[in-house]
Scaffold this motif. Structure first.
Motif, PDB file in Angstrom:
ATOM      1  N   ALA A 196       0.813  -1.218   0.000  1.00 55.94           N
ATOM      2  CA  ALA A 196       0.000   0.000   0.000  1.00 55.94           C
ATOM      3  C   ALA A 196       0.842   1.260   0.000  1.00 55.94           C
ATOM      4  O   ALA A 196       0.335   2.343  -0.152  1.00 55.94           O
ATOM      5  CB  ALA A 196      -0.926   0.017   1.215  1.00 55.94           C
ATOM      6  N   ARG A 197       2.188   1.069   0.171  1.00 54.58           N
ATOM      7  CA  ARG A 197       3.028   2.257   0.308  1.00 54.58           C
ATOM      8  C   ARG A 197       3.304   2.887  -1.051  1.00 54.58           C
ATOM      9  O   ARG A 197       3.782   2.230  -1.966  1.00 54.58           O
ATOM     10  CB  ARG A 197       4.364   1.887   0.950  1.00 54.58           C
ATOM     11  N   SER A 208      -4.736  -5.351   5.533  1.00 55.01           N
ATOM     12  CA  SER A 208      -4.215  -4.178   4.837  1.00 55.01           C
ATOM     13  C   SER A 208      -4.624  -2.893   5.527  1.00 55.01           C
ATOM     14  O   SER A 208      -4.182  -1.823   5.147  1.00 55.01           O
ATOM     15  CB  SER A 208      -4.706  -4.163   3.387  1.00 55.01           C
ATOM     16  N   ARG A 209      -5.477  -2.984   6.537  1.00 57.21           N
ATOM     17  CA  ARG A 209      -5.901  -1.776   7.245  1.00 57.21           C
ATOM     18  C   ARG A 209      -4.844  -1.409   8.267  1.00 57.21           C
ATOM     19  O   ARG A 209      -4.418  -2.238   9.072  1.00 57.21           O
ATOM     20  CB  ARG A 209      -7.244  -2.013   7.933  1.00 57.21           C
ATOM     21  N   PRO A 210      -4.372  -0.162   8.265  1.00 55.80           N
ATOM     22  CA  PRO A 210      -3.273   0.223   9.150  1.00 55.80           C
ATOM     23  C   PRO A 210      -3.710   0.395  10.594  1.00 55.80           C
ATOM     24  O   PRO A 210      -4.882   0.469  10.914  1.00 55.80           O
ATOM     25  CB  PRO A 210      -2.826   1.561   8.562  1.00 55.80           C
ATOM     26  N   ASP A 211      -2.689   0.479  11.442  1.00 55.59           N
ATOM     27  CA  ASP A 211      -2.934   0.845  12.831  1.00 55.59           C
ATOM     28  C   ASP A 211      -3.414   2.296  12.851  1.00 55.59           C
ATOM     29  O   ASP A 211      -2.741   3.183  12.346  1.00 55.59           O
ATOM     30  CB  ASP A 211      -1.641   0.698  13.621  1.00 55.59           C
ATOM     31  N   GLU A 255      -2.676  12.733  -4.138  1.00 55.77           N
ATOM     32  CA  GLU A 255      -3.971  12.053  -4.115  1.00 55.77           C
ATOM     33  C   GLU A 255      -3.906  10.725  -3.383  1.00 55.77           C
ATOM     34  O   GLU A 255      -4.862  10.335  -2.704  1.00 55.77           O
ATOM     35  CB  GLU A 255      -4.465  11.836  -5.549  1.00 55.77           C
ATOM     36  N   ASP A 256      -2.779   9.993  -3.509  1.00 58.73           N
ATOM     37  CA  ASP A 256      -2.695   8.686  -2.843  1.00 58.73           C
ATOM     38  C   ASP A 256      -2.690   8.834  -1.328  1.00 58.73           C
ATOM     39  O   ASP A 256      -3.262   8.007  -0.607  1.00 58.73           O
ATOM     40  CB  ASP A 256      -1.468   7.906  -3.313  1.00 58.73           C
ATOM     41  N   LEU A 277      -5.538   7.473   1.166  1.00 52.70           N
ATOM     42  CA  LEU A 277      -5.177   6.660   2.330  1.00 52.70           C
ATOM     43  C   LEU A 277      -5.870   7.178   3.585  1.00 52.70           C
ATOM     44  O   LEU A 277      -6.468   6.407   4.347  1.00 52.70           O
ATOM     45  CB  LEU A 277      -3.661   6.696   2.517  1.00 52.70           C
ATOM     46  N   LEU A 278      -5.823   8.496   3.813  1.00 56.08           N
ATOM     47  CA  LEU A 278      -6.466   9.070   4.992  1.00 56.08           C
ATOM     48  C   LEU A 278      -7.981   8.897   4.940  1.00 56.08           C
ATOM     49  O   LEU A 278      -8.629   8.675   5.967  1.00 56.08           O
ATOM     50  CB  LEU A 278      -6.113  10.561   5.101  1.00 56.08           C
TER      51      LEU A 278
END
Length: 724
Positions: free
Chosen positions: A180-181, A214-217, A252-253, A257-258
């Motif tokens: 995802a980075r 894939s969902r972040p902390d 945009e990425d 993400l946010l």
């Protein structure tokens, strides 16, 4: 401590004269060993950290790292930084801070991390031996009853500042998986930094994250929002500024993400709901209407809130509106994908979840307060995206022509009820709801005008096709002038106030050679002559002249013209459509309520009349040809069962003439009431007071409409404006 400061100064001078980097490394290692030896040698576990040499040694280590970086080439990593990374000093410091040993150690660790991230220029948050300790230290923030909020907010702000500078590192802070980075664009290679430390690249070291979700902390975002609500104003401000740094990143990425992989939008909307729910229902509508927004950067500590509040419950309004102003600012500066997500979260959770049920409830007190609050929300909303969500909630998306039978569920329910509230049995609710619509009309949104008014005027079915409207009178100037002269000679229509040098709204005989001038003159005088002479009072009261209306109308016209310049409105009315008898004209729910209210201007409270005329004046000043014709052209031939603003006023005047006959000394009473309204006489309860005040509002409204018609002259004619 003075001795420590002197030693620091001497050491800094020594650094500036030394060249061999090995001496820096030795000093760096000595300071680190001095910290670790403290834990080996000390026996007093209660001694505060500020009474030890740990803060001084941490400062020396930071000074060495900063100095070393200044001496290195762009892509090189100095030996002291290599030592810090290779020996995982940040991990150790994080552990010491968590243990809070000695007491106060967590503050020192947070400050060291903050200064390190703020003063080292090379990218470093992508390095595993940096971002892993940072992640662990983040988890120590935002704990209940924390005594380190100030240091925590500074630490998080330092992180967000680095993310703003190098957006790709946000993925490491949120602990997203490597897939995802986004690609980073730093000139310093990650492999080079890690290789110099004897470590591996962060992609390899973090490969285990691909096995997890894939969902972040999301603890980082939750802590920021939590600190943004701190009772300590400086802490809250720094946390809000941190979130603003993140949300204003243009990539945009990052915005995606946010928006999609963090709870940022939901948490901001949830906070808005919680703060809105604390506003007491006992607030007075006038206090809400006169409320002045405090900017989100304004300190709101308990002490300042108590000192500044001017009415009970204001502190709750302050906190909510500051938060709403903050969300509005985020939406204005965020990329579209994030702005839309946040605005929709506010729509779903706050507007639909809380506000709408309150506006549809049966309690008049509840409807009154929440309508007033919503009016203030509309007034202070600046971002186009949030305004669109507010408009969608209040008015819906319909643009087709309305029918008299349109009721829920065939039309937007909240819009239908709000328009009904403009003609509510409670005058307070009517006034407050009309204020809400006036605030909407002041907003730069084409859909508002289309939804409320223009969709019903588009076909021009309010007039008989082929009748002599304003655009068809150019060949009939002679007949038109004769009618005007007859009207002016009639004593009933005498207008002494606008005679002589002050008669700016009529044109000379020479000017009447122009058909445009003639039409404007006749239109203006039609409104000025509506009110009979015995019902006019402005000429008897000093300072009640016409100049203010003209200049205010000109200012409003310029503002509305600037706002609507890009809306694609036509310059001239479109040809009327031929309609069958089944397509009778209907002005729409909103205009119907306004005209119904104007028709009762002699029977309604003074404040309500002022609000109704204010909304109609706001509509009349917009430069749409159909709106201008329907509200300001007295000479259109109306279709059967249709009415215009002018025809409604004519009926009111007819009713007024009948009532005047039954009121002795009518003019003197009217003058006395007018003087009472402007404070020249002591106010008393008089017979027919409502009627007399209605007549005064009627006279002023006709003068205002005349002024609006006048300022819509071509630009070359603006030289006729009187001096302010």
């Amino acid at each position: 401590m003075d001795m420590f400061n002197k030693l620091t100064s001497l050491f800094q001078q020594a650094l500036e004269t030394r060249e061999p980097s090995v001496n820096l490394l030795d000093s760096f290692i000595d300071h680190w060993k001095g910290i670790t030896n403290y834990y080996i040698e000390t026996t007093d576990e209660t001694q505060p950290v500020k009474q030890t040499d740990i803060p001084w040694r941490l400062k020396q280590m930071l000074d060495i790292l900063v100095y070393e970086e200044r001496q290195q080439e762009v892509e090189e990593t100095g030996p002291c930084m290599e030592y810090l990374l290779q020996h995982k000093l940040l991990e150790t410091l994080c552990t010491l801070g968590k243990a809070q040993y000695p007491p106060g150690m967590s503050q020192q660790v947070l400050l060291f991390f903050s200064k390190l991230l703020g003063q080292i220029q090379k990218p470093m948050l992508h390095v595993i031996n940096v971002y892993r300790p940072v992640q662990k230290l983040i988890c120590l923030c935002g704990l209940p009853d924390s005594q380190t909020e100030k240091e925590e907010s500074l630490f998080l702000f330092s992180i967000c500042s680095r993310v703003k500078k190098d957006p790709y590192v946000l993925n490491y802070i949120l602990d997203t998986n490597k897939d995802a980075r986004p690609q980073r664009c730093s000139s310093v290679s990650e492999e080079g930094v890690e290789g110099a430390c004897g470590g591996s690249a962060p992609e390899n070291s973090a490969s285990r994250s691909t096995q997890s979700s894939s969902r972040p902390d999301t603890g980082f975002i939750q802590i920021l929002v939590q600190l943004g609500r701190s009772q300590k104003s400086r802490v809250a401000l720094r946390a809000k500024e941190s979130m603003l740094l993140l949300t204003s990143i243009p990539q945009e990425d990052i915005a995606k993400l946010l928006a999609e992989q963090t709870p940022l939008c939901d948490l901001l909307a949830q906070t808005a709901c919680e703060l809105y729910s604390t506003i007491p229902i006992t607030l007075h509508p006038e206090d809400i209407h006169n409320y002045t927004l405090k900017h989100w950067r304004t300190p709101l500590s308990p002490a300042t809130v108590e000192e500044s509040q001017s009415f009970p419950g204001q502190e709750h309004m302050d906190r909510f509106f500051c938060w709403l102003d903050y969300c509005d600012q985020l939406i204005k500066e965020a990329p579209e994908v994030l702005a839309v997500k946040l605005a929709r979260a506010l729509h779903q959770q706050w507007l639909t979840g809380i506000v709408q049920p309150q506006l549809l409830q049966m309690s008049e007190v509840g409807v009154l307060v929440h309508t007033a609050l919503l009016s203030r929300c509309v007034h202070y909303t600046q971002s186009a995206v949030l305004l669109q969500e507010l408009t969608h909630l209040l008015l819906g998306d319909d643009t087709h022509r309305e029918q008299p039978t349109d009721t829920p569920p065939h039309t937007h329910e909240l819009r239908y009820h709000l328009i009904k509230h403009c003609d509510h049995i409670s005058d307070e609710i009517s006034i407050t709801t009309l204020r809400l619509f006036e605030e909407l009309l002041k907003k730069p949104d084409k859909h508002i005008l289309t939804n409320l008014v223009l969709r019903n005027l588009e076909s021009r079915s309010y007039r008989v096709p082929g009748s002599g409207g304003a655009e068809e009178r150019s060949g009939n100037d002679t007949e038109f002038m004769e009618e005007s002269e007859e009207m002016e000679e009639d004593p009933f229509f005498t207008d002494s106030e606008f005679s002589g040098s002050e008669h700016f709204l009529t044109l000379s005989r020479e000017d009447r050679k122009s058909s445009t001038h003639t039409q404007i003159a006749e239109t203006v005088n039609s409104f000025l002559c509506l009110v009979p002479q015995e019902a006019k009072t402005s000429q008897h009261v000093q300072g009640a002249g016409h100049d203010t209306y003209v200049h205010d109308a000109l200012i409003s016209l310029k503002e509305c013209s600037a706002v609507s310049a890009d809306w694609g409105w036509p310059d001239a009315p479109k040809p009327p459509e031929v309609h069958s008898s089944s397509a009778d004209f209907y002005e729409g729910h909103f205009l119907k309520v306004l005209l119904d209210r104007i028709a009762r201007i002699l029977e309604q409270p003074y404040e309500l009349n002022l609000q109704v005329t204010s909304v109609l004046s706001q509509l009349a000043v917009f430069p749409h040809p159909h709106l201008h014709e329907y509200l300001l052209d007295p000479y259109i031939s109306l279709s059967p069962r249709a009415r215009s603003l002018f025809s409604t006023l004519v009926r009111v005047i007819g009713e007024l003439m009948q009532r005047i006959q039954h009121i002795p000394d009518f003019t003197q009473r009217l003058i006395s009431v007018r003087k009472q309204l402007i404070g020249l006489e002591e106010e008393t309860v008089a017979d027919h007071c409502t009627l007399l005040k209605g007549v005064i509002v009627l006279e002023e409204f006709c003068k205002e409409l005349a002024a609006i018609a006048f300022v819509k002259l071509p630009v070359v004619d603006q030289e006729h404006l009187p001096a302010p």
